[in-house]
Structure formats: structure tokens, C-alpha cells
Design a protein around this motif. Sequence first.
Motif, PDB file in Angstrom:
ATOM      1  N   GLU A  70       0.824  -1.205   0.000  1.00  0.00           N
ATOM      2  CA  GLU A  70       0.000   0.000   0.000  1.00  0.00           C
ATOM      3  C   GLU A  70       0.861   1.259   0.000  1.00  0.00           C
ATOM      4  N   LEU A  71       1.893   1.259   0.806  1.00  0.00           N
ATOM      5  CA  LEU A  71       2.742   2.444   0.898  1.00  0.00           C
ATOM      6  C   LEU A  71       3.471   2.702  -0.412  1.00  0.00           C
ATOM      7  N   PHE A  72       3.910   1.646  -1.074  1.00  0.00           N
ATOM      8  CA  PHE A  72       4.645   1.828  -2.332  1.00  0.00           C
ATOM      9  C   PHE A  72       3.721   2.171  -3.501  1.00  0.00           C
ATOM     10  N   PHE A  73       2.536   1.586  -3.534  1.00  0.00           N
ATOM     11  CA  PHE A  73       1.697   1.723  -4.725  1.00  0.00           C
ATOM     12  C   PHE A  73       0.586   2.760  -4.631  1.00  0.00           C
ATOM     13  N   ASP A  74       0.163   3.161  -3.446  1.00  0.00           N
ATOM     14  CA  ASP A  74      -0.928   4.119  -3.327  1.00  0.00           C
ATOM     15  C   ASP A  74      -0.505   5.463  -3.920  1.00  0.00           C
ATOM     16  N   GLY A  75      -1.175   5.868  -4.981  1.00  0.00           N
ATOM     17  CA  GLY A  75      -0.855   7.124  -5.660  1.00  0.00           C
ATOM     18  C   GLY A  75       0.268   7.013  -6.663  1.00  0.00           C
TER      19      GLY A  75
ATOM     20  N   ALA B 202       8.427   4.037 -14.109  1.00  0.00           N
ATOM     21  CA  ALA B 202       9.830   3.763 -13.822  1.00  0.00           C
ATOM     22  C   ALA B 202      10.057   3.316 -12.382  1.00  0.00           C
ATOM     23  N   SER B 203       9.022   3.272 -11.557  1.00  0.00           N
ATOM     24  CA  SER B 203       9.198   2.935 -10.145  1.00  0.00           C
ATOM     25  C   SER B 203       9.412   1.443  -9.907  1.00  0.00           C
TER      26      SER B 203
ATOM     27  N   TRP C 175       9.118   9.257  -7.155  1.00  0.00           N
ATOM     28  CA  TRP C 175       8.818   7.966  -6.570  1.00  0.00           C
ATOM     29  C   TRP C 175      10.104   7.162  -6.464  1.00  0.00           C
ATOM     30  N   PRO C 176      10.360   6.521  -5.312  1.00  0.00           N
ATOM     31  CA  PRO C 176      11.522   5.635  -5.202  1.00  0.00           C
ATOM     32  C   PRO C 176      11.416   4.490  -6.211  1.00  0.00           C
TER      33      PRO C 176
ATOM     34  N   VAL D 178       0.601 -17.683   1.622  1.00  0.00           N
ATOM     35  CA  VAL D 178       1.516 -16.539   1.665  1.00  0.00           C
ATOM     36  C   VAL D 178       1.359 -15.830   3.007  1.00  0.00           C
ATOM     37  N   HIS D 179       2.483 -15.577   3.652  1.00  0.00           N
ATOM     38  CA  HIS D 179       2.494 -14.878   4.939  1.00  0.00           C
ATOM     39  C   HIS D 179       2.543 -13.364   4.750  1.00  0.00           C
ATOM     40  N   SER D 180       3.387 -12.889   3.806  1.00  0.00           N
ATOM     41  CA  SER D 180       3.508 -11.448   3.583  1.00  0.00           C
ATOM     42  C   SER D 180       4.206 -11.166   2.253  1.00  0.00           C
ATOM     43  N   VAL D 181       4.059  -9.914   1.801  1.00  0.00           N
ATOM     44  CA  VAL D 181       4.730  -9.434   0.581  1.00  0.00           C
ATOM     45  C   VAL D 181       5.239  -8.032   0.884  1.00  0.00           C
ATOM     46  N   TRP D 182       6.507  -7.771   0.542  1.00  0.00           N
ATOM     47  CA  TRP D 182       7.162  -6.494   0.824  1.00  0.00           C
ATOM     48  C   TRP D 182       7.890  -5.998  -0.410  1.00  0.00           C
ATOM     49  N   VAL D 183       7.919  -4.698  -0.586  1.00  0.00           N
ATOM     50  CA  VAL D 183       8.641  -4.071  -1.695  1.00  0.00           C
ATOM     51  C   VAL D 183       9.991  -3.603  -1.173  1.00  0.00           C
ATOM     52  N   GLY D 184      11.068  -4.076  -1.786  1.00  0.00           N
ATOM     53  CA  GLY D 184      12.406  -3.608  -1.454  1.00  0.00           C
ATOM     54  C   GLY D 184      12.704  -2.335  -2.225  1.00  0.00           C
ATOM     55  N   VAL D 185      13.214  -1.334  -1.567  1.00  0.00           N
ATOM     56  CA  VAL D 185      13.517  -0.049  -2.211  1.00  0.00           C
ATOM     57  C   VAL D 185      14.972  -0.068  -2.658  1.00  0.00           C
ATOM     58  N   SER D 186      15.193   0.062  -3.958  1.00  0.00           N
ATOM     59  CA  SER D 186      16.520  -0.043  -4.553  1.00  0.00           C
ATOM     60  C   SER D 186      17.207   1.299  -4.750  1.00  0.00           C
ATOM     61  N   GLU D 187      16.407   2.340  -4.900  1.00  0.00           N
ATOM     62  CA  GLU D 187      16.988   3.673  -5.118  1.00  0.00           C
ATOM     63  C   GLU D 187      15.985   4.721  -4.650  1.00  0.00           C
ATOM     64  N   VAL D 188      16.498   5.719  -3.963  1.00  0.00           N
ATOM     65  CA  VAL D 188      15.656   6.804  -3.486  1.00  0.00           C
ATOM     66  C   VAL D 188      16.019   8.062  -4.264  1.00  0.00           C
ATOM     67  N   MET D 189      15.028   8.642  -4.917  1.00  0.00           N
ATOM     68  CA  MET D 189      15.223   9.855  -5.697  1.00  0.00           C
ATOM     69  C   MET D 189      14.949  11.067  -4.801  1.00  0.00           C
TER      70      MET D 189
END
Length: 138
Positions: free
Chosen positions: A27-32, A37-38, A81-82, A65-76
Motif C-alpha cells: 500500500e505504501l509503495f503503490f498508493d498514488g 519507472a518505479s 517515486w523511489p 503466503v504470509h507477507s509481501v514487501w517491496v524492497g527499495v533499490s533507489e531513493v530519488m
Amino acid sequence: MLTELHAEIARQGGYDGAGPEPVVSLELFFDGNDDLASIGSNLSDHPGPAHFYGVLSAIRDRPDVHSVWVGVSEVMGPDEWPFSDHVYVVTTASPAEVGSWAASLGADMPGDDWWNDAPPLREIEVPPQTRLVTLWWD
């Protein structure tokens, strides 16, 4: 939601491109997020962040499935958007099964280890009888 996403990344210690990375919820990564390119930026026929979110949410909702997480590879910058090139799935399923669930996302061959061989900044619970599967896009 971009402000909250950057705040969570900063709360975890930020990311300079080396070592353990921050991880965030779907939700945090995809909302909005409408930035092609993200995630999956190498895909020639990009399905869009909304499709990524839909598929990854459906995976997270599976009983195996227990959980799904987005790993952040680069912060702009704070107005951008990261970038992520990988997602962690904690599951009882095999990497091949997880890859089949995410086939429409065009991920490379799923792996079974942490990105960069190091756990992320935020602890991800991997309960007994489950495994970590990494979906990635190169």
C-alpha cells in the motif's frame, strides 16, 4: 502518499544504494503511484503500477503466503517515486510457484535469498515452515 513513503524510508535509515535496503508495504509503495519507472522499468510492455499492485495484492491474499514487501533499490528526490527492482514474498510455496503467480509482471527467475545477500533494514518475519522468495526485474 509519496510523503509518507519517503518518511518511512527515512525512518528505516534511508538508502544510499549500498548495504541493507528499506522495505515497505504494498500500500505504501503503490498508493498514488503512477510512475512506470518505479518498478519493472526494464519491461518493454509495462503493465503499470496499478497492475503490479493488483497482482502482488492477490499473491499476498493467498492462504499459502504470509507477507509481501517491496524492497527499495533507489531513493530519488522528495518529489519523485523511489525505485524498486525486487519484491519479497514470504510463503510456503516454491520459487517456481511464486513466479507462476506473478507471470503477468514479467519478473526474472525468482530467487530464494535476500537482495544483495543482506536482510533489509526492517525485519521481515519468515516463520518456520515458510521461505523467502524474491521476485526481481533486471
